[in-house]
Design a protein around this motif. Structure first.
Motif, PDB file in Angstrom:
ATOM      1  N   ILE A  17      -2.167  16.009   8.054  1.00 27.03           N
ATOM      2  CA  ILE A  17      -3.400  16.729   8.356  1.00 27.03           C
ATOM      3  C   ILE A  17      -3.197  18.226   8.178  1.00 27.03           C
ATOM      4  O   ILE A  17      -4.037  18.917   7.579  1.00 27.03           O
ATOM      5  CB  ILE A  17      -3.877  16.405   9.788  1.00 27.03           C
ATOM      6  N   LEU A  18      -2.066  18.754   8.656  1.00 30.73           N
ATOM      7  CA  LEU A  18      -1.787  20.190   8.495  1.00 30.73           C
ATOM      8  C   LEU A  18      -1.683  20.571   7.023  1.00 30.73           C
ATOM      9  O   LEU A  18      -2.124  21.652   6.620  1.00 30.73           O
ATOM     10  CB  LEU A  18      -0.498  20.553   9.226  1.00 30.73           C
ATOM     11  N   PHE A  19      -1.140  19.675   6.216  1.00 37.41           N
ATOM     12  CA  PHE A  19      -1.042  19.936   4.774  1.00 37.41           C
ATOM     13  C   PHE A  19      -2.420  20.163   4.175  1.00 37.41           C
ATOM     14  O   PHE A  19      -2.641  21.116   3.422  1.00 37.41           O
ATOM     15  CB  PHE A  19      -0.341  18.765   4.081  1.00 37.41           C
ATOM     16  N   VAL A  48     -13.167  16.394  11.542  1.00 41.01           N
ATOM     17  CA  VAL A  48     -13.598  15.261  12.353  1.00 41.01           C
ATOM     18  C   VAL A  48     -12.701  14.044  12.111  1.00 41.01           C
ATOM     19  O   VAL A  48     -12.299  13.362  13.055  1.00 41.01           O
ATOM     20  CB  VAL A  48     -15.084  14.929  12.090  1.00 41.01           C
ATOM     21  N   PHE A  49     -12.355  13.769  10.875  1.00 39.40           N
ATOM     22  CA  PHE A  49     -11.446  12.660  10.596  1.00 39.40           C
ATOM     23  C   PHE A  49     -10.085  12.879  11.258  1.00 39.40           C
ATOM     24  O   PHE A  49      -9.354  11.916  11.531  1.00 39.40           O
ATOM     25  CB  PHE A  49     -11.280  12.463   9.080  1.00 39.40           C
ATOM     26  N   ALA A  50      -9.751  14.124  11.537  1.00 39.17           N
ATOM     27  CA  ALA A  50      -8.480  14.422  12.204  1.00 39.17           C
ATOM     28  C   ALA A  50      -8.430  13.884  13.624  1.00 39.17           C
ATOM     29  O   ALA A  50      -7.353  13.864  14.242  1.00 39.17           O
ATOM     30  CB  ALA A  50      -8.246  15.932  12.214  1.00 39.17           C
ATOM     31  N   ASP A  54      -4.317   8.158  11.943  1.00 34.94           N
ATOM     32  CA  ASP A  54      -4.180   6.935  11.142  1.00 34.94           C
ATOM     33  C   ASP A  54      -5.365   6.774  10.190  1.00 34.94           C
ATOM     34  O   ASP A  54      -5.196   6.408   9.016  1.00 34.94           O
ATOM     35  CB  ASP A  54      -4.078   5.709  12.047  1.00 34.94           C
ATOM     36  N   VAL A  55      -6.573   7.024  10.685  1.00 34.15           N
ATOM     37  CA  VAL A  55      -7.761   6.943   9.824  1.00 34.15           C
ATOM     38  C   VAL A  55      -7.693   8.026   8.751  1.00 34.15           C
ATOM     39  O   VAL A  55      -7.989   7.771   7.572  1.00 34.15           O
ATOM     40  CB  VAL A  55      -9.045   7.086  10.667  1.00 34.15           C
ATOM     41  N   PHE A  56      -7.298   9.220   9.114  1.00 31.23           N
ATOM     42  CA  PHE A  56      -7.172  10.319   8.169  1.00 31.23           C
ATOM     43  C   PHE A  56      -6.223   9.939   7.023  1.00 31.23           C
ATOM     44  O   PHE A  56      -6.558  10.086   5.844  1.00 31.23           O
ATOM     45  CB  PHE A  56      -6.659  11.564   8.904  1.00 31.23           C
TER      46      PHE A  56
END
Length: 212
Positions: A17-19, A48-50, A54-56
């Motif tokens: 996510i950070l990437f 929001v996906f964050a 796992d979903v992200f």
């Protein structure tokens, strides 16, 4: 604004996510506060996906999957854009119109996508892809044999499998964007009662229409 909370940079511990926060917004921005991606979108899909790493990660793997598909990119994008339009997602439709343009699709074809059924802009294969997309999205997968036969006349089984999966994946993304009011789908419900102005008395409409 989206219906779920956006996850600020300070709360993110997942490296994937950070990437994407860094790549799409810049390393010095908190995308949950300072909106705007390098692609000129609000960017709240990502924040929001964050909520669920796992979903992200699953969603991002899906993007990589379709970019490596054997299916021609323009056919892939044709299905994605039409899926967005058919599902009523301004975000999915808009983004994939841009992508088709970047791949060299003529402006006349992009403009004709909403009314492809009566347009002469599309080839036989493209019309089969569009008809198949409508069957997947609007008819819930109820595909006429004639539509499938038209696809089979042009595409091998692997590419039809890829077209099916990718199109349905973007039908899902379009649905999610509308449900959570993400990106360009942060819009009020357009269908609502138009109330009679205050002070106006309305008679029984059913009696008026019956002629009694």
């Amino acid at each position: 604004m989206p219906r779920l909370r956006e996850v600020p940079r300070a709360e993110v511990t997942d490296e994937k996510i950070l990437f994407f926060y860094d790549r799409l917004f810049g390393p010095d921005k908190d995308p949950a506060v300072d909106h705007g991606t390098i692609h000129a979108t609000p960017g709240d899909w990502w924040t929001v996906f964050a909520q669920s790493p796992d979903v992200f990660r699953h969603a991002v793997r899906g993007f990589a999957l379709y970019r490596n598909a054997a299916l021609a990119p323009l056919l892939r994008e044709l299905g994605q854009a039409r899926a967005g339009y058919a599902r009523g997602s301004q975000f999915v439709f808009s983004q994939h119109c841009k992508q088709m343009r970047s791949l060299g699709m003529a402006e006349e074809k992009i403009a004709a996508l909403p009314h492809w059924q009566i347009s002469d802009q599309f080839s036989e294969l493209e019309r089969a892809v569009l008809a198949y997309t409508d069957a997947l999205v609007l008819d819930g997968g109820r595909v006429a044999d004639e539509v499938f036969d038209a696809l089979k006349a042009h595409l091998p089984d692997q590419q039809i499998m890829e077209l099916t999966y990718i199109t349905c994946m973007y039908d899902m993304h379009a649905t999610i964007c509308r449900a959570l009011r993400l990106e360009f789908d942060d819009r009020p419900e357009p269908v609502e009662e138009v109330r009679v102005p205050e002070g106006v008395v309305v008679a029984d409409l059913s009696a008026d229409l019956s002629g009694e």
